[in-house]
Design an enzyme around this catalytic site. Structure first.
Site, PDB file in Angstrom:
ATOM      1  N   ASP A 115       0.898  -1.107   0.106  1.00  0.00           N
ATOM      2  CA  ASP A 115       0.210  -0.106  -0.012  1.00  0.00           C
ATOM      3  C   ASP A 115       0.879   1.215  -0.009  1.00  0.00           C
ATOM      4  O   ASP A 115       0.543   2.132  -0.802  1.00  0.00           O
ATOM      5  CB  ASP A 115      -0.968   0.076   1.119  1.00  0.00           C
ATOM      6  CG  ASP A 115      -1.840   1.249   1.196  1.00  0.00           C
ATOM      7  OD1 ASP A 115      -1.256   2.172   1.481  1.00  0.00           O
ATOM      8  OD2 ASP A 115      -3.256   0.970   1.104  1.00  0.00           O
ATOM      9  N   TRP A 127      -5.231   1.663   0.231  1.00  0.00           N
ATOM     10  CA  TRP A 127      -5.333   0.694  -0.904  1.00  0.00           C
ATOM     11  C   TRP A 127      -5.482  -0.730  -0.506  1.00  0.00           C
ATOM     12  O   TRP A 127      -6.326  -1.258  -1.357  1.00  0.00           O
ATOM     13  CB  TRP A 127      -3.952   1.100  -1.818  1.00  0.00           C
ATOM     14  CG  TRP A 127      -4.105   2.237  -2.187  1.00  0.00           C
ATOM     15  CD1 TRP A 127      -3.106   3.253  -2.030  1.00  0.00           C
ATOM     16  CD2 TRP A 127      -5.081   3.413  -2.843  1.00  0.00           C
ATOM     17  NE1 TRP A 127      -3.259   4.598  -2.482  1.00  0.00           N
ATOM     18  CE2 TRP A 127      -4.694   4.627  -2.780  1.00  0.00           C
ATOM     19  CE3 TRP A 127      -6.303   3.204  -3.077  1.00  0.00           C
ATOM     20  CZ2 TRP A 127      -5.210   5.904  -3.459  1.00  0.00           C
ATOM     21  CZ3 TRP A 127      -7.001   4.261  -3.730  1.00  0.00           C
ATOM     22  CH2 TRP A 127      -6.460   5.372  -3.877  1.00  0.00           C
ATOM     23  N   ASP A 128      -5.033  -1.222   0.553  1.00  0.00           N
ATOM     24  CA  ASP A 128      -5.107  -2.455   0.986  1.00  0.00           C
ATOM     25  C   ASP A 128      -6.545  -2.690   1.292  1.00  0.00           C
ATOM     26  O   ASP A 128      -7.330  -3.634   1.115  1.00  0.00           O
ATOM     27  CB  ASP A 128      -4.264  -2.684   2.232  1.00  0.00           C
ATOM     28  CG  ASP A 128      -2.751  -3.011   1.951  1.00  0.00           C
ATOM     29  OD1 ASP A 128      -2.475  -3.545   0.772  1.00  0.00           O
ATOM     30  OD2 ASP A 128      -2.067  -2.706   2.775  1.00  0.00           O
ATOM     31  N   LEU A 129      -7.211  -1.637   2.209  1.00  0.00           N
ATOM     32  CA  LEU A 129      -8.583  -1.710   2.501  1.00  0.00           C
ATOM     33  C   LEU A 129      -9.470  -1.874   1.391  1.00  0.00           C
ATOM     34  O   LEU A 129     -10.497  -2.676   1.171  1.00  0.00           O
ATOM     35  CB  LEU A 129      -8.876  -0.670   3.580  1.00  0.00           C
ATOM     36  CG  LEU A 129      -8.066  -0.844   4.812  1.00  0.00           C
ATOM     37  CD1 LEU A 129      -8.367   0.301   5.746  1.00  0.00           C
ATOM     38  CD2 LEU A 129      -8.171  -2.189   5.608  1.00  0.00           C
TER      39      LEU A 129
END
Length: 400
Positions: A130, A157-159
């Protein structure tokens, strides 16, 4: 916890944030999510924040409501067991590389209708996190006042990728239910990031203007929104998104005449145009700074709330978790046993289904807690075969 996805089982082989988040969301809606890890835990098993005994709060919260199978994936027999579990179950979530023993083509050779969702870094298969994808798409150069870039601490961005991966899993299962066709969905963080930039107009903006957006500090681009400091030193964020909010804000601060003077001087009207309020912020901000600095926060908050004006004071995360509205009185939180042994409010499903019973959040599993149950049920392994695998160190079982 809800049971909307009861009857759906997913094998998850993953680590860090994006892929485990997808599994978490599926589990919170009732799916049986079976996480398969290396015996002793994967690379994220001790990730901070941790207790004094090195138990990870991060891990036990991203893996709530899942089951755990522990295998020695460094040995062929352990890899074969994981492959067999994926084929027996039919749904697979992972962030393992595209190639190798967990490639979709190899797995689908034993089950043609297999659905695989694979979280990736870059679309070409190269690794990314991320924090590296974020700087690659330009957001740190928009954050803060400049000139140095400012990284944010939230792995956005991970989430977003995790949420999209859960959606993609259900979409692929839906297609299979209609056509019988399985397949792989590849989801790179980089594509989620740059695609989000595009969805918010950023790609079009760059091509249209031919230049970077200015750094704005805490101001909101295109709106009247910024942080202000009250007389008693409280820093608060105020954002206006409707004409009614604007009118109420101006009236609440007794700025009708002053704002009208700016409108007359510049030949504009701020009543209905977000963009004009933003463009003329150089004249508006000083008026609001002085008016807000002359009032205490509690007084302003009461007036703002009455007028439907969106505002919030800045506070620390420690202060936030003491807020009953956010945690203690919030129905998404409940009590759960935790592998760390520490008791604290645990989050369940974010969504609320009016009229449906909300089940309390469930604990994350111990590493290998469900190895025997899952291998016996899914692969029909006998107790004798399981004992052999455990004694050989190929299958791990829970221990403290």
């Amino acid at each position: 916890m809800y049971d909307l996805l009861a009857g759906l089982s997913v094998i998850e082989a993953s680590s860090f944030v994006a892929s485990p988040t997808a599994g978490l969301y599926l589990a919170q809606m009732g799916a049986e999510v079976i996480r398969v890890d290396q015996i002793g835990g994967g690379p994220d098993f001790r990730r901070w924040p941790v207790t004094r005994h090195n138990d990870s709060f991060y891990w036990e919260n991203l893996n709530r409501a899942k089951k755990s199978v522990a295998l020695d994936l460094g040995r062929a027999e352990g890899r074969e067991l994981l492959t067999a579990l994926v084929r027996a179950t039919g749904q697979f979530l992972t962030n393992f590389p595209v190639g190798g023993f967990l490639s979709h083509d190899r797995l689908a050779a034993g089950r043609a209708d297999l659905v695989t969702v694979r979280v990736m870094g870059w679309a070409d298969g190269s690794p990314a996190l991320d924090y590296t994808v974020n700087n690659a798409v330009g957001y740190p150069m928009l954050t803060g006042a400049g000139p140095d870039p400012v990284n944010h601490v939230l792995p956005a961005w991970d989430l977003l990728t995790g949420a999209y991966a859960a959606f993609a899993m259900l979409a692929a299962i839906r297609r299979r239910s209609v056509s019988g066709e399985g397949g792989e969905v590849r989801l790179p963080l980089s594509d989620v990031a740059i695609g989000t930039v595009a969805n918010l107009g950023g790609v079009a903006e760059m091509f249209y203007t031919g230049e970077n957006r200015p750094r704005l500090g805490n101001a909101v681009y295109g709106l009247f929104g910024r942080d202000f400091v009250t007389r008693d030193g409280e820093r608060t964020m105020i954002v206006v998104v409707t004409s009614r909010q604007w009118a109420n804000l101006v009236a609440a601060l007794d700025l009708c005449e002053a704002v009208a003077a700016v409108e007359a001087d510049r030949g504009v009207s701020f009543a209905t145009d977000d963009g004009l309020r933003f463009m003329h912020r150089d004249a508006l901000y000083p008026l609001f700074e002085r008016a807000i600095a002359a009032r205490d926060h509690a007084d302003l908050a009461a007036v703002f709330d009455a007028g439907g004006i969106v505002h919030s004071p800045y506070r620390t995360m420690y202060e936030a978790v003491q807020d009953p509205a956010l945690v203690a009185d919030n129905p998404i939180f409940g009590a759960a046993d935790n592998p760390s042994g520490f008791t604290y409010p645990a989050a369940g499903a974010f969504a609320t289904l009016p009229g449906a019973e909300r089940q309390p959040p469930r604990a994350a599993p111990l590493n290998g807690e469900h190895s025997e149950e899952i291998l016996a049920d899914r692969l029909s392994l006998s107790s004798g075969e399981l004992a052999r695998l455990i004694d050989a160190g190929i299958v791990g079982v829970a221990s403290r």
